[in-house]
Design a protein around this motif. Structure first.
Motif, PDB file in Angstrom:
ATOM      1  N   PRO A 195      53.234  63.285  43.435  1.00  0.00           N
ATOM      2  CA  PRO A 195      52.777  62.876  42.251  1.00  0.00           C
ATOM      3  C   PRO A 195      51.284  61.876  42.305  1.00  0.00           C
ATOM      4  O   PRO A 195      51.256  61.065  43.401  1.00  0.00           O
ATOM      5  N   GLN A 196      50.660  61.813  41.271  1.00  0.00           N
ATOM      6  CA  GLN A 196      49.379  61.143  41.058  1.00  0.00           C
ATOM      7  C   GLN A 196      49.521  60.173  39.968  1.00  0.00           C
ATOM      8  O   GLN A 196      49.925  60.735  38.884  1.00  0.00           O
ATOM      9  N   PRO A 197      49.087  59.033  40.082  1.00  0.00           N
ATOM     10  CA  PRO A 197      48.789  58.060  38.582  1.00  0.00           C
ATOM     11  C   PRO A 197      47.912  58.511  37.972  1.00  0.00           C
ATOM     12  O   PRO A 197      47.012  59.293  38.322  1.00  0.00           O
ATOM     13  N   LEU A 198      48.060  58.286  36.620  1.00  0.00           N
ATOM     14  CA  LEU A 198      47.042  58.712  35.598  1.00  0.00           C
ATOM     15  C   LEU A 198      46.048  57.752  35.090  1.00  0.00           C
ATOM     16  O   LEU A 198      46.608  56.364  34.853  1.00  0.00           O
ATOM     17  N   ASN A 199      44.802  57.900  35.560  1.00  0.00           N
ATOM     18  CA  ASN A 199      43.838  56.858  35.140  1.00  0.00           C
ATOM     19  C   ASN A 199      42.703  57.687  35.216  1.00  0.00           C
ATOM     20  O   ASN A 199      42.418  58.814  35.437  1.00  0.00           O
ATOM     21  N   ALA A 200      41.129  57.000  34.883  1.00  0.00           N
ATOM     22  CA  ALA A 200      39.977  57.675  34.769  1.00  0.00           C
ATOM     23  C   ALA A 200      39.644  58.421  36.251  1.00  0.00           C
ATOM     24  O   ALA A 200      38.916  59.517  36.310  1.00  0.00           O
ATOM     25  N   ARG A 201      39.896  57.755  37.491  1.00  0.00           N
ATOM     26  CA  ARG A 201      39.561  58.464  38.654  1.00  0.00           C
ATOM     27  C   ARG A 201      40.237  59.748  38.874  1.00  0.00           C
ATOM     28  O   ARG A 201      39.718  60.534  39.558  1.00  0.00           O
ATOM     29  N   THR A 202      41.556  59.649  38.428  1.00  0.00           N
ATOM     30  CA  THR A 202      42.352  60.969  38.573  1.00  0.00           C
ATOM     31  C   THR A 202      42.361  61.990  37.472  1.00  0.00           C
ATOM     32  O   THR A 202      42.696  63.224  37.493  1.00  0.00           O
ATOM     33  N   LEU A 203      41.364  61.819  36.460  1.00  0.00           N
ATOM     34  CA  LEU A 203      41.417  62.680  35.274  1.00  0.00           C
ATOM     35  C   LEU A 203      41.122  63.939  35.690  1.00  0.00           C
ATOM     36  O   LEU A 203      41.386  65.150  35.065  1.00  0.00           O
ATOM     37  N   ALA A 204      39.678  64.065  36.518  1.00  0.00           N
ATOM     38  CA  ALA A 204      39.490  65.434  36.866  1.00  0.00           C
ATOM     39  C   ALA A 204      40.594  66.172  37.433  1.00  0.00           C
ATOM     40  O   ALA A 204      40.696  67.469  36.982  1.00  0.00           O
ATOM     41  N   TYR A 205      41.286  65.666  38.334  1.00  0.00           N
ATOM     42  CA  TYR A 205      42.224  66.388  38.716  1.00  0.00           C
ATOM     43  C   TYR A 205      43.445  66.777  37.738  1.00  0.00           C
ATOM     44  O   TYR A 205      43.772  67.994  37.865  1.00  0.00           O
ATOM     45  N   TRP A 206      43.620  66.078  36.832  1.00  0.00           N
ATOM     46  CA  TRP A 206      44.628  66.535  35.822  1.00  0.00           C
ATOM     47  C   TRP A 206      44.151  67.370  35.153  1.00  0.00           C
ATOM     48  O   TRP A 206      44.681  68.613  34.504  1.00  0.00           O
ATOM     49  N   SER A 207      42.807  67.527  34.561  1.00  0.00           N
ATOM     50  CA  SER A 207      42.152  68.333  33.820  1.00  0.00           C
ATOM     51  C   SER A 207      42.284  69.687  34.353  1.00  0.00           C
ATOM     52  O   SER A 207      42.067  70.834  33.398  1.00  0.00           O
ATOM     53  N   ASP A 208      42.464  70.070  35.637  1.00  0.00           N
ATOM     54  CA  ASP A 208      42.507  71.367  36.165  1.00  0.00           C
ATOM     55  C   ASP A 208      43.938  71.786  36.030  1.00  0.00           C
ATOM     56  O   ASP A 208      44.429  73.185  35.988  1.00  0.00           O
ATOM     57  N   ARG A 209      45.066  70.897  35.551  1.00  0.00           N
ATOM     58  CA  ARG A 209      46.346  71.465  35.709  1.00  0.00           C
ATOM     59  C   ARG A 209      47.116  71.322  34.470  1.00  0.00           C
ATOM     60  O   ARG A 209      47.868  71.990  34.083  1.00  0.00           O
ATOM     61  N   LEU A 210      46.564  70.608  33.363  1.00  0.00           N
ATOM     62  CA  LEU A 210      47.160  70.617  32.083  1.00  0.00           C
ATOM     63  C   LEU A 210      46.208  70.199  31.113  1.00  0.00           C
ATOM     64  O   LEU A 210      44.936  69.641  31.370  1.00  0.00           O
ATOM     65  N   PRO A 211      46.331  70.422  29.575  1.00  0.00           N
ATOM     66  CA  PRO A 211      45.391  70.098  28.520  1.00  0.00           C
ATOM     67  C   PRO A 211      45.173  68.239  28.871  1.00  0.00           C
ATOM     68  O   PRO A 211      45.987  67.853  29.012  1.00  0.00           O
ATOM     69  N   ALA A 212      43.675  68.271  28.910  1.00  0.00           N
ATOM     70  CA  ALA A 212      43.310  66.843  29.020  1.00  0.00           C
ATOM     71  C   ALA A 212      41.885  66.720  28.231  1.00  0.00           C
ATOM     72  O   ALA A 212      41.499  67.779  27.882  1.00  0.00           O
ATOM     73  N   PRO A 213      41.427  65.465  28.117  1.00  0.00           N
ATOM     74  CA  PRO A 213      40.220  65.482  27.430  1.00  0.00           C
ATOM     75  C   PRO A 213      39.095  66.295  28.081  1.00  0.00           C
ATOM     76  O   PRO A 213      38.884  66.376  29.031  1.00  0.00           O
ATOM     77  N   ALA A 214      38.668  67.243  27.071  1.00  0.00           N
ATOM     78  CA  ALA A 214      37.352  67.820  27.491  1.00  0.00           C
ATOM     79  C   ALA A 214      35.971  67.317  27.068  1.00  0.00           C
ATOM     80  O   ALA A 214      35.039  67.882  27.364  1.00  0.00           O
ATOM     81  N   TYR A 215      36.112  66.013  26.615  1.00  0.00           N
ATOM     82  CA  TYR A 215      35.007  65.323  26.156  1.00  0.00           C
ATOM     83  C   TYR A 215      34.673  64.215  27.314  1.00  0.00           C
ATOM     84  O   TYR A 215      35.554  63.890  28.119  1.00  0.00           O
ATOM     85  N   ASP A 216      33.527  63.748  27.387  1.00  0.00           N
ATOM     86  CA  ASP A 216      33.050  62.439  28.492  1.00  0.00           C
ATOM     87  C   ASP A 216      33.550  61.366  27.646  1.00  0.00           C
ATOM     88  O   ASP A 216      32.970  60.688  26.741  1.00  0.00           O
ATOM     89  N   ARG A 217      34.552  61.004  28.214  1.00  0.00           N
ATOM     90  CA  ARG A 217      34.841  59.497  27.488  1.00  0.00           C
ATOM     91  C   ARG A 217      33.890  58.303  27.809  1.00  0.00           C
ATOM     92  O   ARG A 217      34.147  57.411  27.151  1.00  0.00           O
ATOM     93  N   ASP A 218      32.983  58.358  28.682  1.00  0.00           N
ATOM     94  CA  ASP A 218      32.068  57.589  28.791  1.00  0.00           C
ATOM     95  C   ASP A 218      31.016  57.447  27.427  1.00  0.00           C
ATOM     96  O   ASP A 218      30.445  56.569  27.110  1.00  0.00           O
ATOM     97  N   LEU A 219      31.306  58.480  26.864  1.00  0.00           N
ATOM     98  CA  LEU A 219      30.478  58.442  25.464  1.00  0.00           C
ATOM     99  C   LEU A 219      31.293  58.208  24.144  1.00  0.00           C
ATOM    100  O   LEU A 219      30.552  57.940  23.187  1.00  0.00           O
TER     101      LEU A 219
END
Length: 494
Positions: free
Chosen positions: A6-30
């Protein structure tokens, strides 16, 4: 989809989660804050934050990110979790067939805890980029009497916030000071958008905030009333309190270590009055019904869904049920709820544009029966003194005025009075959760000797105890609850 580690959910792991389930498709830095929201709980994260995330995934509304604000001591935990997770959290829709539909939501980009730094909260709202301040501060958070409809000027927190030079601590004090600074700086005021389960929530917010502002400075109060927009809206999505079991289940199914995920039913609705002072996101493109008049929709929801929750919960608890779906699947409860909706609530409703009320009522029963949501009866029983007067008693009063049926509504009030005794039918203690708990339990425990004592509380019931038809129906149900118990009373009513 689950992962062995299991991986914690945060900005650093977001790319990891984006490959596995629906996640923000936008750049949150913007994403930049355009909304400040008071009261970031499960419902806000399942509802308003989800709609903005939907828009952002369409490439829109990136300047409408949310800055959450906590005012209550209990909000510190939310601050800690959201900071650890960079505002990210998992929203899981629980379908009745057992399907779980997860999504990572990214629309909350900041969180401020007002007791630590009220100045930061005020300056955030005073910034020109903030155009909406929204609220889910609970039905009791507006400091307005259910009987008189007036703002309670004697509330000690309000009195303290009105002292000269006081550092604001209440929602009223913080928002009013931010509005004062915007006025002083020549900025357009933000819209104050109440998203609480109240009839005319925008009108109520207007009354509360303009009264507070006038108490502080009459000219400021007049400016708030004249220049600030308070749209009404109706919000709907059953969102139970997140449990440790939910956290464990989400980790097991999806491999996500989320300290505070949100679980809810698939159904969602938001009907919003188009009345904004400084612009708004294109909400309608995310499925929000933007209308001129919200009232028919909110009356439908408050008197059918919310009041039916109260009709179910006290009887349900006294019958031994602890989960909403278990009671709702009981044929006696279904008959009672449909009887209340058909014969007592529906006659008080105006036509609702685009809604088949018969279909809506059956959909409600189906939603209550969803076994995956695992909504607790205790959640529905909480804060009854804020709920019954706003959701159920208007039905009673309207029906009394036209000679309509009130027998089932009166029985719901009696079931609350019996529940408020704080002891169930097996002699076990009931944990009554209510801001008026002490006085309610004290009254309820006197009612076997003095059956009128609970409804004689004018603060909650006004003059209803003096209405002979209501009083007779109420006393009949209460006597049955005491003599025969909740199950037999329900069976006699249906």
């Amino acid at each position: 989809m689950s992962d062995p580690v299991p991986q914690p959910l945060n900005a650093r792991t977001l790319a990891y989660w984006s490959d596995r389930l629906p996640a923000p498709a936008y750049d949150r830095d913007l994403v930049t804050p355009g909304v400040v929201h008071f009261g970031v709980g499960g419902f806000h994260r399942a509802h308003q934050a989800m709609y903005l995330d939907r828009l952002m995934n369409q490439g829109q509304a990136l300047d409408w990110g949310i800055c959450g604000v906590g005012v209550m001591p209990a909000d510190r935990k939310m601050k800690e979790v959201l900071e650890a997770q960079d505002g990210l959290y998992t929203l899981v829709l629980k379908h009745s067939d057992g399907t779980y539909e997860p999504r990572v939501i990214g629309s909350i980009v900041a969180y401020l805890f007002a007791p630590d730094d009220p100045e930061a909260v005020i300056e955030m709202m005073a910034a020109p980029s903030i155009r909406i301040v929204s609220l889910t501060i609970t039905e009791g958070g507006y400091n307005v009497s259910d009987v008189t409809g007036e703002f309670d000027e004697a509330n000690p927190d309000v009195v303290r916030d009105l002292e000269p030079g006081a550092v604001p601590r209440t929602t009223f004090g913080l928002i009013t000071e931010a509005l004062r600074r915007r006025r002083e700086r020549g900025l357009v005021p933000f819209t104050v958008m109440s998203c609480d389960n109240l009839q005319g929530n925008g009108d109520l917010a207007r009354r509360a905030f303009t009264t507070f502002a006038r108490l502080r400075d009459p000219e400021l109060g007049n400016w708030v009333e004249r220049e600030v927009s308070f749209p009404n809206c109706m919000v709907d999505r059953i969102t139970p309190v997140t449990t440790d079991a939910d956290r464990a289940e989400i980790t097991e199914r999806f491999g996500i270590e989320d300290q505070w995920p949100v679980v809810c039913e698939p159904f969602t609705q938001w009907v919003l009055q188009d009345a904004f002072t400084a612009g708004r996101p294109p909400y309608e493109q995310a499925g929000v019904q933007v209308v001129d008049d919200v009232e028919p929709y909110e009356l439908m929801k408050l008197r059918l869904l919310n009041a039916s929750h109260q009709a179910l919960c006290y009887f349900g608890y006294l019958c031994g049920y602890r989960l909403v779906h278990e009671a709702a699947q009981d044929p006696v409860f279904r008959a009672f709820l449909l009887g209340y909706m058909d014969t007592e609530a529906t006659p008080t409703l105006p036509p609702v544009p685009g809604v088949d009320l018969g279909e809506y009522k059956h959909t409600l029963i189906e939603r209550f029966c969803n076994p995956e949501v695992r909504d607790t009866i205790a959640r529905l029983c909480a804060e009854s003194s804020d709920r019954i007067p706003k959701w159920l008693l208007p039905v009673v009063r309207l029906q009394l005025a036209v000679g309509g049926e009130i027998r089932l509504s009166a029985a719901v009030v009696a079931s609350w009075a019996r529940y408020a005794e704080g002891i169930d039918e097996q002699g076990e203690p009931i944990e009554v959760v209510d801001r008026l708990r002490d006085s309610l339990v004290q009254l309820a425990r006197r009612q076997r000797q003095d059956p009128d004592v609970f409804i004689a509380n004018r603060q909650l019931f006004g003059d209803l105890a003096e209405n002979e038809r209501f009083r007779t129906a109420y006393l009949s149900a209460l006597a049955s609850l005491h003599s025969y118990g909740a199950r037999a009373t329900l069976e006699s009513l249906v």
